[in-house]
Write a protein that holds these residues in place. Sequence first.
Motif, mmCIF file in Angstrom:
data_model
loop_
_atom_site.group_PDB
_atom_site.id
_atom_site.type_symbol
_atom_site.label_atom_id
_atom_site.label_comp_id
_atom_site.label_asym_id
_atom_site.label_seq_id
_atom_site.Cartn_x
_atom_site.Cartn_y
_atom_site.Cartn_z
ATOM 1 N N GLU A 199 28.009 42.793 40.123
ATOM 2 C CA GLU A 199 29.427 42.921 40.426
ATOM 3 C C GLU A 199 30.270 42.407 39.268
ATOM 4 O OE1 GLU A 199 30.430 38.892 42.948
ATOM 5 O OE2 GLU A 199 29.527 40.573 44.059
ATOM 6 N N ALA A 200 31.510 42.854 39.232
ATOM 7 C CA ALA A 200 32.482 42.411 38.230
ATOM 8 C C ALA A 200 33.846 42.318 38.906
ATOM 9 C CB ALA A 200 32.526 43.369 37.044
ATOM 10 N N THR A 201 34.702 41.432 38.391
ATOM 11 C CA THR A 201 35.992 41.151 39.029
ATOM 12 C C THR A 201 37.138 41.430 38.069
ATOM 13 O OG1 THR A 201 34.965 39.429 40.385
ATOM 14 C CG2 THR A 201 37.356 39.379 40.197
ATOM 15 N N ILE A 202 38.211 42.016 38.625
ATOM 16 C CA ILE A 202 39.449 42.254 37.885
ATOM 17 C C ILE A 202 40.555 41.470 38.585
ATOM 18 C CG2 ILE A 202 41.124 43.953 37.097
ATOM 19 C CD1 ILE A 202 38.937 46.036 37.168
ATOM 20 N N SER A 203 41.287 40.646 37.834
ATOM 21 C CA SER A 203 42.385 39.849 38.373
ATOM 22 C C SER A 203 43.701 40.570 38.110
ATOM 23 C CB SER A 203 42.393 38.457 37.734
ATOM 24 O OG SER A 203 43.467 37.684 38.232
ATOM 25 N N LEU A 204 44.446 40.855 39.179
ATOM 26 C CA LEU A 204 45.715 41.571 39.078
ATOM 27 C C LEU A 204 46.871 40.627 39.369
ATOM 28 C CD1 LEU A 204 47.401 44.180 38.834
ATOM 29 C CD2 LEU A 204 46.996 44.563 41.272
ATOM 30 N N SER A 205 47.851 40.591 38.460
ATOM 31 C CA SER A 205 49.071 39.803 38.627
ATOM 32 C C SER A 205 50.262 40.750 38.699
ATOM 33 C CB SER A 205 49.257 38.822 37.465
ATOM 34 O OG SER A 205 48.139 37.959 37.348
#
Length: 640
Positions: free
Chosen positions: A335-341
Motif C-alpha cells: 500500500e501507499a498513502t497520499i496526503s491531501l490538504s
Amino acid sequence: MRCLLYAHVLLGCLGVARPFCPSQCTCVSHGRGDGTATRSVLCNDPDMSDIPVNVPVDTIKLRVEKTAVRRIPTEAFYYLVELRYLWITYNSITSVDAGSFYNLKVLHELRLDGNMISVFPWESLKEMSRLRTLDLHNNKLTNVPLEAIPYLLNITYLDLSSNKITTLPSDLMDIWPPFNGMPESSNTSQKVVLGLQDNPWFCDCRISKLIELSKMANTPVVLMDLFLSCSAPENLVGVLFQQAELDNCVKPSVMTSATKITSPLGSNVLLRCDATGYPTPTLIWAKSDGSAVNNTVQESPGDGVRWSILSLHGILFKDAGNYCCKAKNVAGKAEATISLSVAGIISTTIPPLGTNSGTGTTNQATTLPPLTGGSNSASPELVYTMPSSAMTTQSTSPRRTTASPSLQRSSLKPARIQQGSNGKKLAADEKSKKNDASKSVKDLKVVEETSDSAVLLWNADGLPSNIPLTVVYSPYDEGDAKRTVETNTGSGKVLLEGLLPGLRYSVCLVAKGSAARKDPCIDFYTLDIVDDGGPNQLLVILGGIACAVALPVIAFLLYKILVLYCRGSSTPLDEEELEKESYVKFETITLKQRTMNSHPTELWARRQTHESERMLLCSRSSIDSQMTYKSDSSRSEYLC
C-alpha cells in the motif's frame, strides 16, 4: 407427623442421588482442591451408533471414540453448557450439521480426527468464542473456503494434516503473523501451531505465503512438520517447500503520483496509483478516517500491471486527509498513502444586530489556511476584515459567528453616527431603503427559449420602477462564466443573449438593498440546434452515391456499343484486304544484262528455279492457295 416423615424420606433420597451415566459410557468425577468436582465421560463401545443424549449436564469433558457413530445431529450437545473438551475421534462420521455444536459457548477444544468428513460446516463454530484447538487430522477434506476465515481468528492450534487439501486461500495466511501486519513484539507473546503435512500440495502462487513461511525462522507460527513437499506441478514434484522457487509469482509494489498534495477549495483533484505484481494485483482506495471512497477508475494495460485514479470534484475541507491505495494478489499485498490538504477563502456576510435604528450589512472575508487530515492539524482560523465602505449605525452591537471552538474572533466596533438633523435624515433614508428592500421581485419565468437566447420575466411586487436590478446568469455550476445585464424593476423582462445550445443555465435577480442570500433564482435549458436540412442533405448524399455507381456502368455500356458499331462498319474492308492477301505469288527474279531491245525498261529477268527452291516455296501448301500465275513472257510457276 406423616408430613414430616415424607419430607425426611425425600431429603434422604436426594442426598444419596447421583447423576445418571449412559449405559455404554463411563463417567468419572475428578475432585478439585476447592471442594468442587469435574466430570468426564468416555463412550467407546464399538456397538454405539448414535451420540448419547443422556450425558450428565455437569460434564466438562466428553470423549466418543472408536464407535460406529456416522453422524452428529443438530443440537446434539445443547444441554452440556459446561462442556469444555469434546473429542469425537476415530469413528465413522461422514456428516456434521451446521447446528451440531449449538450452545457450546465455553468449549475450548474440539477434536474430530480419524473420521471420514469430506465437508466441514465451518459456520458451526460461530458461537465458540473460546475455542482454541481444532483438530481435523486424518479426514477427507479437500479445501478450506474463504468463509472459514472469520471462525479461525482465535484458533491457536489447527491440525489439517493427512487430508486431501491441495491449496489454501491466500487470505487465510493473512490472519497469522507475520502476514497480519501486527508488530513483531505483539506477536511473540502467543504461538500458533499449524499441522499441514501429508497433503497433496499444488505449489503455485496461491500458497506462496505458506512456502515463504516454511523458510522463515523464529516466527510465531510453528509448523508441526517443517518438511512439507510439493505434489504438483510436475517440475516441483517431491521438492520441499524450503527449496521451492515459484515462477511468475511476484508480490505487489505500489507507486503513487505524489505523496502530498495541496489544492484550492472547490477545485478538482485526481489521485493516481500504479501497481505491479504477478498475478496482476487488485487496487482498492481507502481513506484514513474510514469514510467511503467513490469515483474510482482502474485498468490493467497488461499482465502484471494495473493503475487506478481517484477523482475528487469540488473538494471541501472535509475531503482533506490521507488516502491509501492498497494493492493485493495471492502472493502478498502492499500500500501507499497520499496526503491531501485543502486551502481556500470563504466569504461570509455577518449582519449586525441593531437596537434603535436600521443597519446595513457588513461584508467580511474569512481566510482559512490549508487544512490537512493529520492528527496534529489545528482547526482553521478565521480572520475577519471589515471594508472601509461598511455602513455603521448608532449604538449597535455585532452578532458573532463561531466556526469552531478554537476560532479567534475579532470584535466589530462600529463608530457612532453624529446626532443632528443630518443624522436623522440619513436614518430616515436608510429606513426607507430597508422597507423597499423588504419587498422583492418574484414569479420569475423564462419564456421564448431558443438555442442562443431566452426572455426572463418577473413581477416587481410593488417595488418602485426605478430600482436598479442586476441579472446574473451563467451555465449551471460554472460560476466562472457569469454574465450580467443591468436593468430596473419597472421593465419586467430582459433578453438573455449569447447562450449556448442544449445547456442548463441558472439566472438570478439581484436588487440593490436586498437581504443576503435572498435573491430569487431560476434554472432553464436552452434548445438544441435542429438542422432542418438534415433529410435533404441525406438525400443529396444518397443521390451522389447512386450517381457515382451508375455513371461508370453507363460509360461502360456506351463503350461497348461504340465498339460493336465500329466493328460492324469495318467488316467489308477487312474482307477485301483478306482477299488481296490470299493470293501470294512467289517468283525468283534476277538482274538482266542491259541490252538494246524493244523493252529497255525491263531490267529484271526471270530465271529458272531449281527443284529444291520450288519445294521450299511450296512448303505452305494449301488447296485454296495453289494456283498458276501466267504472264506473257514467263512459263508456269509453282505457287503456294
